[in-house]
Design a protein around this motif. Structure first.
Motif, mmCIF file in Angstrom:
data_model
loop_
_atom_site.group_PDB
_atom_site.id
_atom_site.type_symbol
_atom_site.label_atom_id
_atom_site.label_comp_id
_atom_site.label_asym_id
_atom_site.label_seq_id
_atom_site.Cartn_x
_atom_site.Cartn_y
_atom_site.Cartn_z
ATOM 1 N N ALA A 187 19.786 -107.235 72.418
ATOM 2 C CA ALA A 187 19.528 -106.244 71.373
ATOM 3 C C ALA A 187 18.880 -104.991 71.948
ATOM 4 O O ALA A 187 19.236 -103.869 71.578
ATOM 5 N N VAL A 188 17.936 -105.169 72.856
ATOM 6 C CA VAL A 188 17.281 -104.022 73.492
ATOM 7 C C VAL A 188 18.295 -103.180 74.258
ATOM 8 O O VAL A 188 18.327 -101.950 74.156
ATOM 9 N N ALA A 189 19.149 -103.837 75.031
ATOM 10 C CA ALA A 189 20.143 -103.115 75.825
ATOM 11 C C ALA A 189 21.128 -102.358 74.951
ATOM 12 O O ALA A 189 21.585 -101.267 75.306
ATOM 13 N N ALA A 190 21.437 -102.919 73.785
ATOM 14 C CA ALA A 190 22.449 -102.309 72.924
ATOM 15 C C ALA A 190 21.892 -101.245 71.982
ATOM 16 O O ALA A 190 22.599 -100.285 71.643
ATOM 17 N N LEU A 191 20.646 -101.388 71.561
ATOM 18 C CA LEU A 191 20.135 -100.565 70.467
ATOM 19 C C LEU A 191 19.162 -99.470 70.882
ATOM 20 O O LEU A 191 19.027 -98.467 70.188
ATOM 21 N N ILE A 192 18.471 -99.649 71.984
ATOM 22 C CA ILE A 192 17.453 -98.666 72.365
ATOM 23 C C ILE A 192 18.082 -97.593 73.242
ATOM 24 O O ILE A 192 18.757 -97.909 74.225
ATOM 25 N N PRO A 193 17.892 -96.325 72.910
ATOM 26 C CA PRO A 193 18.414 -95.240 73.746
ATOM 27 C C PRO A 193 17.607 -95.119 75.029
ATOM 28 O O PRO A 193 16.571 -95.775 75.198
ATOM 29 N N SER A 194 18.060 -94.278 75.914
ATOM 30 C CA SER A 194 17.306 -94.009 77.137
ATOM 31 C C SER A 194 15.933 -93.457 76.778
ATOM 32 O O SER A 194 15.802 -92.583 75.920
ATOM 33 N N VAL A 195 14.908 -93.973 77.422
ATOM 34 C CA VAL A 195 13.533 -93.534 77.160
ATOM 35 C C VAL A 195 12.891 -93.194 78.506
ATOM 36 O O VAL A 195 12.199 -94.022 79.109
ATOM 37 N N PRO A 196 13.114 -91.981 79.003
ATOM 38 C CA PRO A 196 12.522 -91.596 80.286
ATOM 39 C C PRO A 196 11.010 -91.735 80.259
ATOM 40 O O PRO A 196 10.364 -91.496 79.230
ATOM 41 N N SER A 197 10.450 -92.132 81.366
ATOM 42 C CA SER A 197 9.008 -92.349 81.430
ATOM 43 C C SER A 197 8.246 -91.056 81.208
ATOM 44 O O SER A 197 8.568 -90.012 81.762
ATOM 45 N N ARG A 198 7.232 -91.156 80.364
ATOM 46 C CA ARG A 198 6.319 -90.048 80.117
ATOM 47 C C ARG A 198 4.930 -90.606 79.876
ATOM 48 O O ARG A 198 4.755 -91.802 79.667
ATOM 49 N N ASN A 199 3.963 -89.709 79.828
ATOM 50 C CA ASN A 199 2.621 -90.089 79.435
ATOM 51 C C ASN A 199 2.060 -91.191 80.333
ATOM 52 O O ASN A 199 1.251 -92.006 79.912
ATOM 53 N N ALA A 200 2.557 -91.259 81.575
ATOM 54 C CA ALA A 200 2.064 -92.257 82.519
ATOM 55 C C ALA A 200 1.401 -91.563 83.696
ATOM 56 O O ALA A 200 1.762 -90.441 84.050
ATOM 57 N N VAL A 201 0.433 -92.229 84.295
ATOM 58 C CA VAL A 201 -0.343 -91.611 85.362
ATOM 59 C C VAL A 201 -0.437 -92.562 86.538
ATOM 60 O O VAL A 201 -0.033 -93.729 86.462
ATOM 61 N N SER A 202 -0.987 -92.087 87.635
ATOM 62 C CA SER A 202 -1.138 -92.917 88.833
ATOM 63 C C SER A 202 -2.218 -93.971 88.623
ATOM 64 O O SER A 202 -3.012 -93.900 87.674
ATOM 65 N N VAL A 203 -2.244 -94.932 89.533
ATOM 66 C CA VAL A 203 -3.244 -96.001 89.440
ATOM 67 C C VAL A 203 -4.653 -95.418 89.461
ATOM 68 O O VAL A 203 -5.519 -95.826 88.667
ATOM 69 N N ARG A 204 -4.885 -94.472 90.340
ATOM 70 C CA ARG A 204 -6.223 -93.876 90.432
ATOM 71 C C ARG A 204 -6.620 -93.218 89.115
ATOM 72 O O ARG A 204 -7.747 -93.392 88.638
ATOM 73 N N GLU A 205 -5.697 -92.497 88.510
ATOM 74 C CA GLU A 205 -5.999 -91.829 87.238
ATOM 75 C C GLU A 205 -6.216 -92.822 86.114
ATOM 76 O O GLU A 205 -7.034 -92.599 85.221
ATOM 77 N N VAL A 206 -5.469 -93.942 86.136
ATOM 78 C CA VAL A 206 -5.652 -94.966 85.110
ATOM 79 C C VAL A 206 -7.087 -95.461 85.105
ATOM 80 O O VAL A 206 -7.746 -95.521 84.057
ATOM 81 N N PHE A 207 -7.600 -95.802 86.276
ATOM 82 C CA PHE A 207 -8.935 -96.377 86.332
ATOM 83 C C PHE A 207 -10.040 -95.328 86.206
ATOM 84 O O PHE A 207 -11.206 -95.683 86.012
ATOM 85 N N ARG A 208 -9.683 -94.062 86.310
ATOM 86 C CA ARG A 208 -10.671 -93.009 86.057
ATOM 87 C C ARG A 208 -10.868 -92.768 84.562
ATOM 88 O O ARG A 208 -11.887 -92.220 84.150
ATOM 89 N N LEU A 209 -9.887 -93.165 83.743
ATOM 90 C CA LEU A 209 -9.970 -92.878 82.310
ATOM 91 C C LEU A 209 -11.251 -93.393 81.653
ATOM 92 O O LEU A 209 -11.943 -92.629 80.981
ATOM 93 N N PRO A 210 -11.605 -94.680 81.803
ATOM 94 C CA PRO A 210 -12.820 -95.135 81.127
ATOM 95 C C PRO A 210 -14.098 -94.557 81.722
ATOM 96 O O PRO A 210 -15.136 -94.548 81.060
ATOM 97 N N VAL A 211 -14.030 -94.076 82.955
ATOM 98 C CA VAL A 211 -15.196 -93.432 83.556
ATOM 99 C C VAL A 211 -15.425 -92.062 82.927
ATOM 100 O O VAL A 211 -16.564 -91.672 82.624
ATOM 101 N N GLU A 212 -14.328 -91.348 82.692
ATOM 102 C CA GLU A 212 -14.427 -89.990 82.162
ATOM 103 C C GLU A 212 -14.391 -89.933 80.638
ATOM 104 O O GLU A 212 -14.791 -88.941 80.052
ATOM 105 N N ASN A 213 -13.893 -90.978 80.003
ATOM 106 C CA ASN A 213 -13.733 -90.989 78.558
ATOM 107 C C ASN A 213 -14.658 -92.044 77.962
ATOM 108 O O ASN A 213 -14.351 -93.224 77.929
ATOM 109 N N GLY A 214 -15.821 -91.594 77.489
ATOM 110 C CA GLY A 214 -16.819 -92.528 76.969
ATOM 111 C C GLY A 214 -16.354 -93.270 75.732
ATOM 112 O O GLY A 214 -16.689 -94.446 75.529
ATOM 113 N N GLN A 215 -15.578 -92.615 74.873
ATOM 114 C CA GLN A 215 -15.094 -93.268 73.661
ATOM 115 C C GLN A 215 -14.153 -94.419 73.997
ATOM 116 O O GLN A 215 -14.247 -95.509 73.435
#
Length: 411
Positions: A187-215
């Motif tokens: 079903a996924v292969a047949a029904l979902i259109p192409s979804v190019p990757s976005r809104n993703a960051v490097s490993v280093r940036e991922v783990f910096r998020l909770p350090v920089e974002n207190g909320q």
């Protein structure tokens, strides 16, 4: 929003069909992860292991889902999300099949570990995919639809697994779920259109998020306490009811369905309240969870008390679950996939640890001890939420509830 999230979708209708396929994906992933909850007793008896050891099936998958997801999401940040999701479902199908035919318990644990990596990545990308393949104005509705897969899994999936096991055996249950995983993959292969990757960051940036974002950091701590408490107790619902209420497998199936129905109702109610008060929804849900666990401990030795407690528990869990997803989105709307990978890491690791600690309590202090474990951790999450709310008011910061959830934007 700076970019059209639905640009890859040829039509709104196909977009919603894709949302349905993603919802079905959540259903098979979650039921696979939590299926041992309803099968702990037959699993332990057939494999000649303790109930606590059988709970490690949940632990193994949760550990992999939690610890691996930030790295895999970052490493695949340039991969189209449709083929990535189909690959994840292929791993799930193969893992269920291997579990069904496995001759020994160590192989099952190793297989669950591999399946956990796939499960964790799905949780990080699934909601974001759904929000991107429908018209922008419907993005939040798409997210809510996908999250309804949680209720489907608890209302239908896990109880259905116990019914199948009662009529056949636990191996047949996992074999059937392997087949369902293949159908969802198609079903996924047949029904979902192409979804190019976005809104993703490097490993280093991922783990910096909770350090920089207190909320975001606060939200993650609340998730840790809530999930530890909930799953530490919920993983052992079946042996608890069998021990204290002399429950039959039929009654266990019934109360699991009741719990799931309560979760669906709580999810629906929270869908109307989170936009008015995220904090309030989370607080009320956690308070209900504390009451439910206490009620189960003191009135759960009879069928009526157990049913009432499980209804309230399900309602509360559904509300808290939806609230914490919205809190994560509200805390990091510009880096939602990365924030969700951290949420997934915290959530699934704590599912694993909750099952592990709960198993240790069951094996060494009795099955009733897991309820006190759940109460303690849920109370910690509630106190943290209440404490941070008071602190925000003293700082005159904008209240969290003013941060209405919005669809993730492109980087």
């Amino acid at each position: 929003m700076s970019a059209r999230l639905q640009e890859s979708s040829p039509s709104s209708r196909r977009g919603w069909l894709g949302v349905a396929a993603i919802t079905a994906s959540l259903f098979v992933f979650l039921t696979t992860e939590l299926m041992p909850v309803g099968l702990l007793t037959p699993l332990s008896e057939d494999l000649d292991i303790s109930v606590g050891a059988a709970g490690l099936m949940v632990t193994a998958q949760g550990v992999a889902a939690g610890l691996g997801v930030p790295f895999i999401v970052a490493w695949t940040r340039r991969v189209d999300r449709r083929p990535l999701l189909t690959a994840l479902l292929a791993v799930l199908a193969l893992g269920n099949l291997v579990t069904a035919v496995s001759p020994n318990y160590p192989l099952i644990l190793g297989t669950r570990l591999c399946m956990g990596f796939a499960s964790g990545v799905f949780w990080a990308i699934g909601v974001s995919m759904a929000m991107r393949i429908v018209p922008e104005r419907h993005a939040n509705r798409a997210a809510a639809v996908v999250m309804s897969g949680i209720s489907m899994a608890t209302v239908v999936g896990i109880p259905l697994g116990t019914v199948i096991e009662a009529r056949t055996d636990w191996r047949t249950t996992f074999g059937i779920w392997a087949g369902l995983s293949v159908l969802v993959l198609a079903a996924v292969a047949a029904l979902i259109p192409s979804v190019p990757s976005r809104n993703a960051v490097s490993v280093r940036e991922v783990f910096r998020l909770p350090v920089e974002n207190g909320q975001l950091r606060t939200v993650l701590f609340m998730v840790v306490f809530f999930v530890l408490g909930h799953f530490g107790a919920y993983t052992f619902v079946r042996p608890y009811l069998e021990d204290t209420a002399d429950a039959s497998s039929g009654f266990v199936t019934t109360v699991l369905i009741i719990f799931g129905a309560g979760g669906a109702a709580g999810n629906f109610i929270a869908g109307h309240t989170v936009n008015k008060s995220l904090r309030g929804t989370f607080v009320v849900g956690l308070a209900g969870l504390l009451v439910a666990l206490s009620l189960l401990r003191f009135a759960g030795n009879g069928e009526l008390g157990a049913v009432v407690a499980l209804v309230l528990w399900g309602l509360s869990f559904g509300a808290v679950q939806l609230a914490q997803i919205n809190m994560t989105l509200a805390s990091a709307p510009q880096t939602f996939e990365a924030a969700m990978s951290l949420n997934t890491m915290a959530y699934n690791t704590c599912i694993a640890l909750g099952a592990l600690f709960g198993g240790l309590f069951v094996d060494h202090a009795g099955v009733t001890s897991v309820l006190w474990f759940g109460v303690t951790l849920a109370a910690a999450s509630l106190l943290l939420r209440l404490g941070t709310g008071r602190e925000a008011k003293r700082r005159t910061d904008p209240p969290e509830d003013d941060l209405a959830p919005t669809a993730p934007t492109a980087r």
